[in-house]
Write a protein that holds these residues in place. Sequence first.
Motif, PDB file in Angstrom:
ATOM      1  N   MET A   1       0.808  -1.187   0.000  1.00 37.66           N
ATOM      2  CA  MET A   1       0.000   0.000   0.000  1.00 37.66           C
ATOM      3  C   MET A   1       0.861   1.264   0.000  1.00 37.66           C
ATOM      4  SD  MET A   1      -3.002  -0.882  -0.216  1.00 37.66           S
ATOM      5  CE  MET A   1      -3.744  -2.448  -0.249  1.00 37.66           C
ATOM      6  N   PHE A   2       2.082   1.143   0.452  1.00 39.85           N
ATOM      7  CA  PHE A   2       2.983   2.296   0.512  1.00 39.85           C
ATOM      8  C   PHE A   2       3.144   2.928  -0.869  1.00 39.85           C
ATOM      9  CE2 PHE A   2       7.385   3.716  -0.176  1.00 39.85           C
ATOM     10  CZ  PHE A   2       7.371   4.837   0.629  1.00 39.85           C
ATOM     11  N   ILE A   3       3.398   2.108  -1.886  1.00 41.74           N
ATOM     12  CA  ILE A   3       3.620   2.609  -3.240  1.00 41.74           C
ATOM     13  C   ILE A   3       2.336   3.262  -3.775  1.00 41.74           C
ATOM     14  CG2 ILE A   3       4.187   1.975  -5.618  1.00 41.74           C
ATOM     15  CD1 ILE A   3       6.582   1.804  -3.798  1.00 41.74           C
ATOM     16  N   ALA A   4       1.207   2.615  -3.591  1.00 36.73           N
ATOM     17  CA  ALA A   4      -0.071   3.166  -4.072  1.00 36.73           C
ATOM     18  C   ALA A   4      -0.367   4.499  -3.403  1.00 36.73           C
ATOM     19  CB  ALA A   4      -1.203   2.179  -3.818  1.00 36.73           C
ATOM     20  N   LEU A   6       1.821   6.628  -2.066  1.00 38.35           N
ATOM     21  CA  LEU A   6       2.800   7.620  -2.498  1.00 38.35           C
ATOM     22  C   LEU A   6       2.498   8.113  -3.910  1.00 38.35           C
ATOM     23  CD1 LEU A   6       5.363   9.150  -1.732  1.00 38.35           C
ATOM     24  CD2 LEU A   6       6.671   7.268  -2.729  1.00 38.35           C
ATOM     25  N   VAL A   7       2.240   7.202  -4.829  1.00 37.68           N
ATOM     26  CA  VAL A   7       1.927   7.586  -6.210  1.00 37.68           C
ATOM     27  C   VAL A   7       0.636   8.400  -6.251  1.00 37.68           C
ATOM     28  CG1 VAL A   7       1.260   6.681  -8.477  1.00 37.68           C
ATOM     29  CG2 VAL A   7       3.198   5.693  -7.259  1.00 37.68           C
ATOM     30  N   SER A   8      -0.365   7.981  -5.492  1.00 37.31           N
ATOM     31  CA  SER A   8      -1.631   8.718  -5.450  1.00 37.31           C
ATOM     32  C   SER A   8      -1.433  10.118  -4.902  1.00 37.31           C
ATOM     33  CB  SER A   8      -2.656   7.965  -4.594  1.00 37.31           C
ATOM     34  OG  SER A   8      -2.976   6.746  -5.186  1.00 37.31           O
ATOM     35  N   TYR A   9      -0.656  10.237  -3.859  1.00 39.98           N
ATOM     36  CA  TYR A   9      -0.393  11.533  -3.252  1.00 39.98           C
ATOM     37  C   TYR A   9       0.305  12.458  -4.250  1.00 39.98           C
ATOM     38  CZ  TYR A   9       0.746  14.840   0.459  1.00 39.98           C
ATOM     39  OH  TYR A   9       0.843  15.960   1.231  1.00 39.98           O
ATOM     40  N   ILE A  10       1.284  11.939  -4.963  1.00 40.06           N
ATOM     41  CA  ILE A  10       1.999  12.745  -5.966  1.00 40.06           C
ATOM     42  C   ILE A  10       1.053  13.181  -7.084  1.00 40.06           C
ATOM     43  CG2 ILE A  10       3.782  12.638  -7.757  1.00 40.06           C
ATOM     44  CD1 ILE A  10       5.386  10.855  -5.753  1.00 40.06           C
ATOM     45  N   LEU A  11       0.207  12.273  -7.555  1.00 36.14           N
ATOM     46  CA  LEU A  11      -0.743  12.617  -8.618  1.00 36.14           C
ATOM     47  C   LEU A  11      -1.743  13.680  -8.160  1.00 36.14           C
ATOM     48  CD1 LEU A  11      -1.443   9.153 -10.235  1.00 36.14           C
ATOM     49  CD2 LEU A  11      -0.351  11.118 -11.315  1.00 36.14           C
ATOM     50  N   VAL A  12      -2.216  13.562  -6.926  1.00 43.60           N
ATOM     51  CA  VAL A  12      -3.159  14.549  -6.414  1.00 43.60           C
ATOM     52  C   VAL A  12      -2.467  15.906  -6.253  1.00 43.60           C
ATOM     53  CG1 VAL A  12      -4.558  15.176  -4.397  1.00 43.60           C
ATOM     54  CG2 VAL A  12      -4.705  12.880  -5.353  1.00 43.60           C
ATOM     55  N   LEU A  13      -1.219  15.902  -5.834  1.00 44.26           N
ATOM     56  CA  LEU A  13      -0.467  17.163  -5.759  1.00 44.26           C
ATOM     57  C   LEU A  13      -0.286  17.773  -7.143  1.00 44.26           C
ATOM     58  CD1 LEU A  13       2.249  16.461  -3.059  1.00 44.26           C
ATOM     59  CD2 LEU A  13       0.230  17.904  -2.877  1.00 44.26           C
ATOM     60  N   VAL A  47      -7.824  11.343 -15.681  1.00 45.57           N
ATOM     61  CA  VAL A  47      -8.467  10.156 -15.100  1.00 45.57           C
ATOM     62  C   VAL A  47      -7.592   9.562 -13.994  1.00 45.57           C
ATOM     63  CG1 VAL A  47      -9.171   7.777 -15.590  1.00 45.57           C
ATOM     64  CG2 VAL A  47      -9.876   9.624 -17.114  1.00 45.57           C
ATOM     65  N   LEU A  48      -6.281   9.492 -14.215  1.00 49.02           N
ATOM     66  CA  LEU A  48      -5.375   8.974 -13.187  1.00 49.02           C
ATOM     67  C   LEU A  48      -5.406   9.841 -11.929  1.00 49.02           C
ATOM     68  CD1 LEU A  48      -2.258   7.849 -15.255  1.00 49.02           C
ATOM     69  CD2 LEU A  48      -3.933   6.392 -14.089  1.00 49.02           C
ATOM     70  N   LEU A  56      -7.131   7.809  -2.304  1.00 50.10           N
ATOM     71  CA  LEU A  56      -6.732   8.417  -1.028  1.00 50.10           C
ATOM     72  C   LEU A  56      -7.925   8.596  -0.094  1.00 50.10           C
ATOM     73  CD1 LEU A  56      -4.103  11.073  -2.150  1.00 50.10           C
ATOM     74  CD2 LEU A  56      -3.688   8.869  -1.053  1.00 50.10           C
ATOM     75  N   ILE A  57      -9.062   8.979  -0.652  1.00 48.92           N
ATOM     76  CA  ILE A  57     -10.263   9.138   0.174  1.00 48.92           C
ATOM     77  C   ILE A  57     -10.703   7.799   0.742  1.00 48.92           C
ATOM     78  CG2 ILE A  57     -12.724   9.697   0.122  1.00 48.92           C
ATOM     79  CD1 ILE A  57     -11.956  11.854  -2.009  1.00 48.92           C
ATOM     80  N   LEU A  58     -10.859   6.799  -0.124  1.00 55.57           N
ATOM     81  CA  LEU A  58     -11.346   5.491   0.317  1.00 55.57           C
ATOM     82  C   LEU A  58     -10.364   4.800   1.255  1.00 55.57           C
ATOM     83  CD1 LEU A  58     -12.955   4.196  -2.981  1.00 55.57           C
ATOM     84  CD2 LEU A  58     -14.107   5.044  -0.923  1.00 55.57           C
ATOM     85  N   TYR A  59      -9.075   4.866   0.939  1.00 56.45           N
ATOM     86  CA  TYR A  59      -8.081   4.224   1.795  1.00 56.45           C
ATOM     87  C   TYR A  59      -8.088   4.844   3.183  1.00 56.45           C
ATOM     88  CZ  TYR A  59      -3.737   2.364   3.579  1.00 56.45           C
ATOM     89  OH  TYR A  59      -2.811   1.738   4.349  1.00 56.45           O
ATOM     90  N   THR A  60      -8.171   6.167   3.226  1.00 56.24           N
ATOM     91  CA  THR A  60      -8.174   6.846   4.519  1.00 56.24           C
ATOM     92  C   THR A  60      -9.418   6.485   5.323  1.00 56.24           C
ATOM     93  OG1 THR A  60      -6.926   8.666   3.553  1.00 56.24           O
ATOM     94  CG2 THR A  60      -7.990   9.088   5.646  1.00 56.24           C
ATOM     95  N   VAL A  61     -10.558   6.404   4.676  1.00 52.33           N
ATOM     96  CA  VAL A  61     -11.795   6.044   5.376  1.00 52.33           C
ATOM     97  C   VAL A  61     -11.707   4.627   5.926  1.00 52.33           C
ATOM     98  CG1 VAL A  61     -14.255   5.530   5.030  1.00 52.33           C
ATOM     99  CG2 VAL A  61     -13.275   7.651   4.134  1.00 52.33           C
ATOM    100  N   PHE A  62     -11.256   3.681   5.105  1.00 52.36           N
ATOM    101  CA  PHE A  62     -11.213   2.288   5.545  1.00 52.36           C
ATOM    102  C   PHE A  62     -10.041   1.977   6.463  1.00 52.36           C
ATOM    103  CE2 PHE A  62     -13.860   1.718   1.667  1.00 52.36           C
ATOM    104  CZ  PHE A  62     -14.993   1.271   2.336  1.00 52.36           C
ATOM    105  N   ALA A  63      -9.048   2.840   6.503  1.00 52.55           N
ATOM    106  CA  ALA A  63      -7.902   2.629   7.396  1.00 52.55           C
ATOM    107  C   ALA A  63      -8.102   3.346   8.724  1.00 52.55           C
ATOM    108  CB  ALA A  63      -6.617   3.106   6.726  1.00 52.55           C
ATOM    109  N   GLY A  64      -9.295   3.795   8.998  1.00 52.29           N
ATOM    110  CA  GLY A  64      -9.566   4.440  10.277  1.00 52.29           C
ATOM    111  C   GLY A  64      -9.055   5.867  10.347  1.00 52.29           C
TER     112      GLY A  64
END
Length: 77
Positions: A1-4, A6-13, A47-48, A56-64
Amino acid sequence: MFIANLVSYILVLLGAVNWGLYGIFNFNLVSAIFQGNRSVGSIIVYVLIALAALWLILYTVFAGGILRFTNHHEDRA
């Protein structure tokens, strides 16, 4: 999940910087790189970025409510 994460965070930035440039200077970075708002490259990047934001939204919600950028796991008692 670390890579996903990090890549998601960079894309959102990247998306945030693009919106900032567009709002302040009326310059669309993605369109400039791919030479058009509706070019195939621009659509793929948009789209990416959208998928990265949803991840990032879903992961944060499901990771508490915790978005992790490390491979270390805390021991929970």
